[in-house]
Design a protein around this motif. Sequence first.
Motif, PDB file in Angstrom:
ATOM      1  N   LYS A 161     -33.993-125.307  53.319  1.00 30.03           N
ATOM      2  CA  LYS A 161     -33.125-124.713  52.671  1.00 30.03           C
ATOM      3  C   LYS A 161     -31.885-125.318  52.518  1.00 30.03           C
ATOM      4  N   ALA A 162     -31.643-126.225  53.546  1.00 32.14           N
ATOM      5  CA  ALA A 162     -30.664-127.384  53.585  1.00 32.14           C
ATOM      6  C   ALA A 162     -30.835-127.869  52.455  1.00 32.14           C
ATOM      7  N   LEU A 163     -31.971-128.059  51.624  1.00 34.01           N
ATOM      8  CA  LEU A 163     -31.980-129.062  50.410  1.00 34.01           C
ATOM      9  C   LEU A 163     -31.756-128.053  49.160  1.00 34.01           C
ATOM     10  N   ALA A 164     -31.822-127.014  49.130  1.00 37.65           N
ATOM     11  CA  ALA A 164     -31.036-125.472  47.954  1.00 37.65           C
ATOM     12  C   ALA A 164     -29.399-125.783  48.399  1.00 37.65           C
ATOM     13  N   MET A 165     -29.401-125.457  49.473  1.00 34.20           N
ATOM     14  CA  MET A 165     -28.098-125.397  49.700  1.00 34.20           C
ATOM     15  C   MET A 165     -26.869-126.592  48.785  1.00 34.20           C
ATOM     16  N   LEU A 166     -28.111-128.155  48.888  1.00 29.53           N
ATOM     17  CA  LEU A 166     -27.457-129.043  48.762  1.00 29.53           C
ATOM     18  C   LEU A 166     -26.960-128.975  47.116  1.00 29.53           C
ATOM     19  N   GLY A 167     -28.431-129.082  46.842  1.00 25.63           N
ATOM     20  CA  GLY A 167     -28.289-128.637  45.363  1.00 25.63           C
ATOM     21  C   GLY A 167     -27.254-127.881  44.671  1.00 25.63           C
ATOM     22  N   ALA A 168     -27.281-126.984  45.382  1.00 23.86           N
ATOM     23  CA  ALA A 168     -26.297-125.763  45.100  1.00 23.86           C
ATOM     24  C   ALA A 168     -25.149-127.064  45.048  1.00 23.86           C
ATOM     25  N   ASP A 169     -24.710-127.409  46.005  1.00 22.42           N
ATOM     26  CA  ASP A 169     -23.360-127.697  45.861  1.00 22.42           C
ATOM     27  C   ASP A 169     -23.022-128.930  45.097  1.00 22.42           C
ATOM     28  N   ALA A 170     -24.466-129.595  44.437  1.00 20.20           N
ATOM     29  CA  ALA A 170     -24.140-130.457  44.019  1.00 20.20           C
ATOM     30  C   ALA A 170     -23.808-130.182  42.572  1.00 20.20           C
ATOM     31  N   LEU A 171     -24.716-128.991  41.607  1.00 17.43           N
ATOM     32  CA  LEU A 171     -24.611-128.257  40.211  1.00 17.43           C
ATOM     33  C   LEU A 171     -23.075-127.921  40.891  1.00 17.43           C
ATOM     34  N   ALA A 172     -22.456-126.795  42.010  1.00 16.34           N
ATOM     35  CA  ALA A 172     -21.257-126.417  42.077  1.00 16.34           C
ATOM     36  C   ALA A 172     -19.646-126.883  40.746  1.00 16.34           C
ATOM     37  N   PRO A 173     -19.349-127.981  40.806  1.00 13.64           N
ATOM     38  CA  PRO A 173     -18.084-128.799  40.733  1.00 13.64           C
ATOM     39  C   PRO A 173     -18.879-129.145  39.029  1.00 13.64           C
ATOM     40  N   VAL A 174     -20.187-129.704  38.436  1.00 13.78           N
ATOM     41  CA  VAL A 174     -20.463-129.393  37.075  1.00 13.78           C
ATOM     42  C   VAL A 174     -20.260-128.066  36.367  1.00 13.78           C
ATOM     43  N   VAL A 175     -20.511-126.715  37.083  1.00 12.15           N
ATOM     44  CA  VAL A 175     -20.095-125.453  36.412  1.00 12.15           C
ATOM     45  C   VAL A 175     -19.254-125.804  36.536  1.00 12.15           C
ATOM     46  N   GLY A 176     -18.141-125.804  37.924  1.00 11.90           N
ATOM     47  CA  GLY A 176     -17.171-125.912  37.606  1.00 11.90           C
ATOM     48  C   GLY A 176     -15.916-126.193  36.454  1.00 11.90           C
ATOM     49  N   ALA A 177     -16.638-127.527  36.069  1.00 14.02           N
ATOM     50  CA  ALA A 177     -15.159-127.888  35.049  1.00 14.02           C
ATOM     51  C   ALA A 177     -16.103-127.613  34.005  1.00 14.02           C
ATOM     52  N   ALA A 178     -17.639-127.208  33.625  1.00 12.14           N
ATOM     53  CA  ALA A 178     -17.460-126.465  32.196  1.00 12.14           C
ATOM     54  C   ALA A 178     -16.831-125.032  31.393  1.00 12.14           C
ATOM     55  N   SER A 179     -17.121-124.627  33.320  1.00  8.92           N
ATOM     56  CA  SER A 179     -15.987-123.322  32.338  1.00  8.92           C
ATOM     57  C   SER A 179     -14.674-123.563  32.383  1.00  8.92           C
ATOM     58  N   THR A 180     -14.013-125.258  32.282  1.00  7.88           N
ATOM     59  CA  THR A 180     -12.200-124.923  32.179  1.00  7.88           C
ATOM     60  C   THR A 180     -12.835-125.899  29.700  1.00  7.88           C
ATOM     61  N   LEU A 181     -13.883-125.159  29.103  1.00  6.23           N
ATOM     62  CA  LEU A 181     -13.966-125.726  27.766  1.00  6.23           C
ATOM     63  C   LEU A 181     -13.749-124.557  27.319  1.00  6.23           C
ATOM     64  N   PHE A 182     -13.994-122.987  27.896  1.00  7.12           N
ATOM     65  CA  PHE A 182     -13.918-121.936  27.248  1.00  7.12           C
ATOM     66  C   PHE A 182     -12.425-121.295  27.785  1.00  7.12           C
ATOM     67  N   PHE A 183     -11.387-122.252  28.405  1.00  7.46           N
ATOM     68  CA  PHE A 183     -10.005-121.464  28.192  1.00  7.46           C
ATOM     69  C   PHE A 183      -8.986-122.684  28.290  1.00  7.46           C
ATOM     70  N   THR A 184      -7.970-122.316  27.760  1.00 11.78           N
ATOM     71  CA  THR A 184      -6.750-123.504  28.081  1.00 11.78           C
ATOM     72  C   THR A 184      -5.874-122.776  28.951  1.00 11.78           C
ATOM     73  N   ILE A 185      -5.206-123.779  30.172  1.00 13.41           N
ATOM     74  CA  ILE A 185      -4.408-122.817  30.997  1.00 13.41           C
ATOM     75  C   ILE A 185      -2.997-123.329  30.244  1.00 13.41           C
ATOM     76  N   PRO A 186      -2.233-122.198  30.548  1.00  9.79           N
ATOM     77  CA  PRO A 186      -1.059-122.841  29.852  1.00  9.79           C
ATOM     78  C   PRO A 186      -0.024-123.904  30.718  1.00  9.79           C
ATOM     79  N   ALA A 187       0.802-124.447  30.060  1.00 11.91           N
ATOM     80  CA  ALA A 187       1.661-126.035  30.916  1.00 11.91           C
ATOM     81  C   ALA A 187       2.672-126.233  32.287  1.00 11.91           C
TER      82      ALA A 187
END
Length: 242
Positions: A161-187
């Motif tokens: 379970k610890a390794l599974a949570m570690l894997g989720a934590d490692a993937l999380a910033p990639v998912v967050g960064a990829a989400s910004t490809l679909f919208f532009t935040i006003p200045a």
Amino acid sequence: MVVLVALGSFVMTLVGGWAAHHVTDRRHLVLGFAGGLMLGVVGLDLLPEAIEGAERHVYGVPAAFLLFVAGFLAAHVIERLLALRQSAHGAQDPDQVPQVGIGAASAMVGHSVADGVAIGASFQVGNAMGLTVALAVISHDFADGFNTYTLTRAYGNARRKALAMLGADALAPVVGAASTLFFTIPAQALACYLGFFGGVLLYIAAAEILPEASHRHPARSTLLCTVAGAALMWLVIGAAGG
């Protein structure tokens, strides 16, 4: 570009988890350096950019500063609430202790998603800003990975379970960064977000990373690593033209 940079967070999170499982002797130096990088990014890049971009004032105070304070307080309140929950469950309901460990690790995953969004948002300002923010995030992802694995195991969960949570934590910033490809935040909204994230980042550095770095190893080498991290960010930001 954004997703490729965020992969650095993925790798560093896994390295932190590996260190939690195998070696911890030099962890204080890594954390000291990471704390310095984060302080440098907040004070020398995020805040100046946020103040310049968020022109609005609220009762005579720049909106970016208000959101900076709000980000700091939000991180503090969330950490305190989580600590109280862990304490209450640990003392009153022993059967729920493993679930508390999963809950704490899940909070780390949510935090890592926000880190990824911050990387993507910073790249919307410019490549120089994106790279400096990414460097700060990647540096403290070592601590995120270390803490995610440690928290899960500390409350009685199996290594799987610890390794599974570690894997989720490692993937999380990639998912967050990829989400910004679909919208532009006003200045202006982007500048305000950077101010808020700066407050969160400063809290992590000042209240978690640096105290943890010095707690068991109050050595000059740790302090020198912190100073070196801040100085490096000054050089990187200067070389990138601010």
